[in-house]
Design an enzyme around this catalytic site. Structure first.
Site, mmCIF file in Angstrom:
data_model
loop_
_atom_site.group_PDB
_atom_site.id
_atom_site.type_symbol
_atom_site.label_atom_id
_atom_site.label_comp_id
_atom_site.label_asym_id
_atom_site.label_seq_id
_atom_site.Cartn_x
_atom_site.Cartn_y
_atom_site.Cartn_z
ATOM 1 N N GLU A 87 -33.326 53.069 -61.731
ATOM 2 C CA GLU A 87 -34.565 53.596 -61.158
ATOM 3 C C GLU A 87 -34.406 54.170 -59.750
ATOM 4 O OE1 GLU A 87 -37.823 50.849 -63.452
ATOM 5 O OE2 GLU A 87 -36.872 49.973 -61.705
HETATM 6 C C1 TNX Z 1 -37.765 47.686 -64.671
HETATM 7 S S1 TNX Z 1 -35.286 46.727 -65.918
HETATM 8 C C2 TNX Z 1 -36.878 47.302 -63.679
HETATM 9 C C3 TNX Z 1 -37.266 46.281 -62.712
HETATM 10 C C4 TNX Z 1 -38.649 45.759 -62.968
HETATM 11 C C5 TNX Z 1 -38.860 45.620 -64.452
HETATM 12 C C6 TNX Z 1 -40.165 44.998 -64.819
HETATM 13 C C7 TNX Z 1 -34.717 47.345 -64.629
HETATM 14 C C8 TNX Z 1 -33.297 47.536 -64.574
HETATM 15 N N1 TNX Z 1 -35.570 47.702 -63.645
HETATM 16 O O1 TNX Z 1 -37.155 46.796 -61.409
HETATM 17 O O2 TNX Z 1 -38.784 44.548 -62.324
HETATM 18 O O3 TNX Z 1 -38.790 46.883 -65.041
HETATM 19 O O4 TNX Z 1 -40.205 44.702 -66.180
#
Ligand code: TNX
Length: 576
Positions: A368
């Site tokens: 992300e």
């Molecule tokens: C996505 S899963 C994220 C996290 C959040 C999560 C909540 C991932 C690698 N990144 O930053 O906490 O969703 O479900």
């Protein structure tokens, strides 16, 4: 009631004021309503063993004068087994050396690190083959790094393994075969019977883990140790700690002290945060190691770094400190990929973490980073991968790392919701192995049902059946089972604030994912799993472990009337 019908579960409060209250009430009600458990059967183990051959003539009863006789290499496991069994039985259970003088009588538990059948005992018939050709060959299988053999006869119990880890898993199986009252912290009048027969057991996948996000909400050392115990019960062998995120930096770094001192004092919702000193972290690592659990620390880069930027504005793209962040959005922050100081920071942080971490893995995040253009992102993570590799550790990262060049041993943690993922399949063709954490099956922060008071639903609702009904070996198209290192169930903690809430989200889904990681695919069977899992409710209740009394599971119960229920997966909420 048909096997798959929703069972009348344990009463749920009509309108819980808070999640903590819900968790507390769930635990209290579970304790009050669960009927006295039936004796354990040899098949009741979770995760399901590879081979099980019950022998009703071989039931064993633990008596007050039992001793645990061990070889030197098995001493530590024997000590832990004794610690599990002494409080409820009240028996002294001395641990004695099998080589020395002493009782070798009928009431002896023997741990041995030599994979041989018990001396003087009749050669057992081949165990029922539930899985593999190995069983058909007479149960004479290589136990490997983590396998064990458990023989229960009327005269004793013997666990054999090639390694202490195997003995430890065998001891956990024995613990599950005793009555649920074995989980009591105080002595209980009980017949401590163990069902007779033989289990020969080995894991399907080498990597079986869970993740705890200690960045969104901070959890102290004792909470983490308790989570390690939960993992160990179900033969999970990796604890991934998500140590850094926008809301907090949770590990002290000597060369960059403000990371923890400034970046560590915040958390979601404005809480006080916190961080681990090197000694705290060593305590976690050592406690986990004794339970054959390897800690996998994650420093999430280049995104999810607001707390680091608050501490060190020189790492920020604009060179000014952003305000501390206590919300739950993602994807807005990143360290400056154009500044050499950033790479010094990455090298220093991973260098210190590698020195503190005996396990082989360092997780560098990679998810992300929405604000970093694709080419810059790729160049950044390739340098970061090289810096991790330079510490001598193996790179793990979220599957967003896929486009980057392969480095030796690289492992991607796949958290997608659609197994059609050509980018990840391509990275696997270039040498990557996968840890499977599909968001819509393995994410412990997803709600169980629409009325689950905490958790997310971006990946859908994850009830116990959904957590159980998938195959890590075939889940991502074009990724062969040989490239699958294992499974991991992540618990993100944006909405999880207490130990009870951690447990409420973990139980009963953690054992479901654990079974996918450990058990041969041929044992996979939802109808059987929900029956086996049901017997664990009284164990958790007795041990004080909070759990979601999921209506999909036929928990033993005494009250059946007037219980509000949620629809089970694919079911209506009517009672047959
Ligand atoms: C996505 S899963 C994220 C996290 C959040 C999560 C909540 C991932 C690698 N990144 O930053 O906490 O969703 O479900």
């Amino acid at each position: 009631m048909p096997a798959d019908a929703p069972s009348p579960g344990v009463d749920l409060p009509a309108a819980p004021a808070t999640a903590a209250e819900l968790a507390r009430i769930a635990a209290d009600r579970a304790t009050g309503q669960l009927a006295p458990p039936a004796p354990a059967r040899l098949h009741d183990v979770v995760p399901a063993p590879e081979q099980v051959r019950p022998d009703p003539a071989g039931d064993f009863t633990l008596s007050p004068d039992a001793a645990i006789r061990v070889s030197a290499a098995a001493r530590d496991v024997a000590g832990q087994l004794a610690d599990w069994l002494r409080p409820a039985t009240g028996f002294p259970l001395p641990v004695t050396d099998s080589a020395g003088p002493g009782p070798d009588g009928p009431l002896t538990l023997t741990l041995s690190s030599i994979a041989a059948p018990p001396a003087g005992s009749p050669a057992p018939a081949p165990p029922t083959d539930r899985t593999s050709a190995a069983g058909a060959a007479g149960g004479d299988v290589a136990l490997g790094d983590e396998g064990y053999r458990l023989d229960v006869t009327a005269t004793g119990v013997r666990i054999t393994a090639d390694t202490p880890a195997g003995l430890f898993h065998g001891a956990q199986t024995l613990r599950q075969l005793l009555p649920a009252a074995i989980e009591s912290a105080t002595p209980v009048a009980e017949r401590w019977a163990v069902p007779g027969g033989t289990i020969v057991d080995r894991p399907r996948f080498a990597y079986r883990g869970a993740m705890l996000d200690v960045a969104r909400h901070f959890f102290g050392v004792d909470d983490v140790l308790r989570v390690v115990d939960h993992l160990a019960r179900y033969k999970l062998n990796h604890l991934h700690l998500h140590l850094t995120d926008d809301q907090g930096w949770r590990i002290a770094v000597d060369s960059w002290p403000r990371l923890a001192e400034v970046g560590g004092v915040t958390g979601v919702g404005g809480g006080p945060g916190g961080w681990y000193t090197p000694d705290d972290y060593r305590r976690i690592v050592a406690y986990a190691a004794r339970r054959h659990v390897t800690v996998v620390p994650e420093i999430d880069l280049p995104g999810h770094t607001n707390a680091a930027l608050v501490a060190y504005p020189e790492l920020a793209p604009g060179k000014t400190a952003p305000p501390p962040y206590t919300g739950t959005d993602v994807g807005f922050s990143y360290v400056d990929p154009t500044d050499e100081r950033t790479y010094a920071f990455v090298a220093d942080v991973f260098g210190e973490l590698a020195a503190l971490t005996p396990g082989p893995w360092l997780h560098l995040g990679g998810d992300e980073a929405f604000k970093v253009p694709a080419e810059r992102y790729r160049a950044f993570v390739e340098r970061a991968q090289a810096l991790v590799a330079a510490t001598g550790k193996t790179v793990v990262g979220w599957h967003q790392l896929a486009p980057a060049a392969h480095v030796d041993g690289r492992v991607l943690q796949w958290w997608g919701t659609n197994g059609d993922d050509p980018g990840t399949a391509d990275a696997v063709r270039r040498g990557a192995r996968l840890i499977l954490s599909p968001g819509n099956h393995a994410y412990l922060d997803m709600k169980y049902a629409p009325d689950t008071p905490i958790g997310h639903d971006w990946a859908g609702l994850v009830d116990v059946r959904r957590a159980y009904d998938w195959d890590p070996g075939t889940h991502v198209h074009g990724v062969p089972v040989e490239a699958v290192l294992g499974v991991e169930a992540p618990l993100w903690t944006e909405s999880v604030t207490t130990r009870a809430e951690i447990e409420f989200m973990m139980f009963p889904r953690l054992p479901a994912v654990a079974e996918l990681g450990w058990s041969p695919r041929s044992t996979h069977d939802w109808a059987g799993f929900r029956e086996r899992l049901a017997g664990h409710g009284p164990r958790w209740a007795t041990a004080g472990i909070t759990f979601h009394p999921s209506p999909e599971i036929p928990w033993p119960h005494s009250a059946t009337a007037g219980i509000p229920r949620q629809p089970a997966h694919g079911q209506t909420d009517t009672v047959a």
